[in-house]
Design a protein around this motif. Structure first.
Motif, mmCIF file in Angstrom:
data_model
loop_
_atom_site.group_PDB
_atom_site.id
_atom_site.type_symbol
_atom_site.label_atom_id
_atom_site.label_comp_id
_atom_site.label_asym_id
_atom_site.label_seq_id
_atom_site.Cartn_x
_atom_site.Cartn_y
_atom_site.Cartn_z
ATOM 1 N N PHE A 204 0.830 -1.200 0.000
ATOM 2 C CA PHE A 204 0.000 0.000 0.000
ATOM 3 C C PHE A 204 0.863 1.248 0.000
ATOM 4 C CE2 PHE A 204 0.878 -0.690 4.476
ATOM 5 C CZ PHE A 204 1.128 0.586 4.945
ATOM 6 N N THR A 205 0.257 2.350 -0.430
ATOM 7 C CA THR A 205 0.857 3.682 -0.268
ATOM 8 C C THR A 205 -0.076 4.501 0.614
ATOM 9 O OG1 THR A 205 -0.200 4.465 -2.293
ATOM 10 C CG2 THR A 205 2.054 3.637 -2.475
ATOM 11 N N SER A 206 0.488 5.483 1.311
ATOM 12 C CA SER A 206 -0.310 6.230 2.273
ATOM 13 C C SER A 206 0.366 7.550 2.585
ATOM 14 C CB SER A 206 -0.472 5.407 3.558
ATOM 15 O OG SER A 206 -0.923 6.196 4.622
ATOM 16 N N ASP A 207 -0.461 8.574 2.897
ATOM 17 C CA ASP A 207 0.101 9.829 3.387
ATOM 18 C C ASP A 207 0.000 9.928 4.907
ATOM 19 O OD1 ASP A 207 -2.627 10.120 3.537
ATOM 20 O OD2 ASP A 207 -2.658 12.171 2.779
ATOM 21 N N LEU A 208 -0.265 8.794 5.563
ATOM 22 C CA LEU A 208 -0.321 8.756 7.017
ATOM 23 C C LEU A 208 1.071 8.901 7.611
ATOM 24 C CD1 LEU A 208 -2.713 5.698 7.501
ATOM 25 C CD2 LEU A 208 -3.335 8.109 7.677
ATOM 26 N N SER A 209 1.146 9.597 8.747
ATOM 27 C CA SER A 209 2.394 9.606 9.493
ATOM 28 C C SER A 209 2.570 8.250 10.174
ATOM 29 C CB SER A 209 2.367 10.721 10.547
ATOM 30 O OG SER A 209 1.423 10.417 11.558
ATOM 31 N N VAL A 210 3.728 8.014 10.748
ATOM 32 C CA VAL A 210 3.968 6.752 11.448
ATOM 33 C C VAL A 210 2.976 6.582 12.593
ATOM 34 C CG1 VAL A 210 5.624 5.454 12.838
ATOM 35 C CG2 VAL A 210 6.407 6.680 10.805
ATOM 36 N N ASN A 211 2.776 7.644 13.377
ATOM 37 C CA ASN A 211 1.829 7.567 14.498
ATOM 38 C C ASN A 211 0.415 7.278 14.018
ATOM 39 O OD1 ASN A 211 3.780 8.044 16.437
ATOM 40 N ND2 ASN A 211 3.425 10.256 16.515
ATOM 41 N N GLU A 212 -0.008 7.940 12.948
ATOM 42 C CA GLU A 212 -1.344 7.709 12.414
ATOM 43 C C GLU A 212 -1.489 6.272 11.929
ATOM 44 O OE1 GLU A 212 -3.097 11.733 10.539
ATOM 45 O OE2 GLU A 212 -1.226 11.058 9.620
#
Length: 247
Positions: free
Chosen positions: A7-15
């Protein structure tokens, strides 16, 4: 053990970690866009009024971008989209051309529960990963991303009005115009939430933009995430004290 897809994501590590902690995993970054010629609508220079043709045009442009993002999430088999952002971008193609871009991270529940919106499509939410985690832990769920807008012409005050009232004071014509425009945008956003059967809207933001028009033509847009309870017990997680050991 079930194999995860890339997957690809614009989430931060914490998110990313918090979303997984409440039973979801990201399946991909999804995006939709709409390039729109917004044009102009002529009204009397001194009138306070909504420019309804422009209101509808800009709402339709955002709706197309959101729908295309939703279709990408649906194709991935996602239950919803978190961290939705809806931006307007001006390009060099023309003075009245605006691109609306919607993007976020599509997520799916690990246990296969149905978390989709009442219309059967993936839910959309502009909540961050942290807020999404807090919402679910407190016994609520997002139903959808709601929006309302209003393009309003603020009537120009004539020179004689300025000369007849040189004292300091409220410019009621402008105050009332901006108040009415914001209220219309808010009411339309609230209507979308009630249609989803929501209990309320969280994370509401109201923005003002003149796009490519003159200064006295303004668009007010209101957006937020409609939510509904999923349990009777709404216990908010108690914050924990964290001490950093970094120098």
């Amino acid at each position: 053990m079930r194999q995860r897809q890339f997957f690809t994501s614009d989430l931060s590590v914490n998110e990313f970690l918090l979303i997984k902690e409440v039973g979801f995993h990201p399946v991909g970054l999804v995006l939709g866009s709409s390039i729109f010629h917004i044009g102009y609508q002529f009204v009397a220079a001194t009138s306070n009024c909504e420019m309804q043709q422009l209101t509808q045009a800009l709402y339709q442009a955002r709706e197309l971008a959101m729908m295309r993002m939703e279709e990408e999430a649906d194709a991935l088999g996602a239950d919803g989209i978190v961290g939705v952002r809806l931006d307007a971008q001006l390009h060099a193609w023309g003075s009245n051309i605006v691109e609306f871009v919607a993007f976020g991270t599509a997520v799916k529940h690990d246990q296969g529960q149905n978390w989709r919106a009442p219309n059967g499509k993936p839910f959309q939410s502009d909540l961050s990963g942290q807020d999404f985690w807090t919402l679910l832990r407190a016994g609520y769920r997002p139903l959808g991303f709601c929006m309302g807008n209003c393009v309003y012409h603020v009537g120009k005050q004539g020179i004689m009005s300025w000369l007849s009232n040189p004292q300091q004071g409220e410019m009621k014509n402008y105050t009332q115009a901006l108040y009415d425009a914001r209220e219309l945008a808010m009411e339309r956003m609230q209507y979308e939430a009630t249609e989803l059967g929501a209990e309320g809207i969280v994370g509401v933001t109201v923005e003002q933009n003149s796009h490519t028009w003159e200064a006295n033509v303004l668009e007010f847009s209101a957006v937020g995430t409609a939510v509904a309870p999923i349990s009777r017990d709404h216990k908010i997680p108690v914050p924990a004290l964290v001490l950093t050991v970094n120098d």
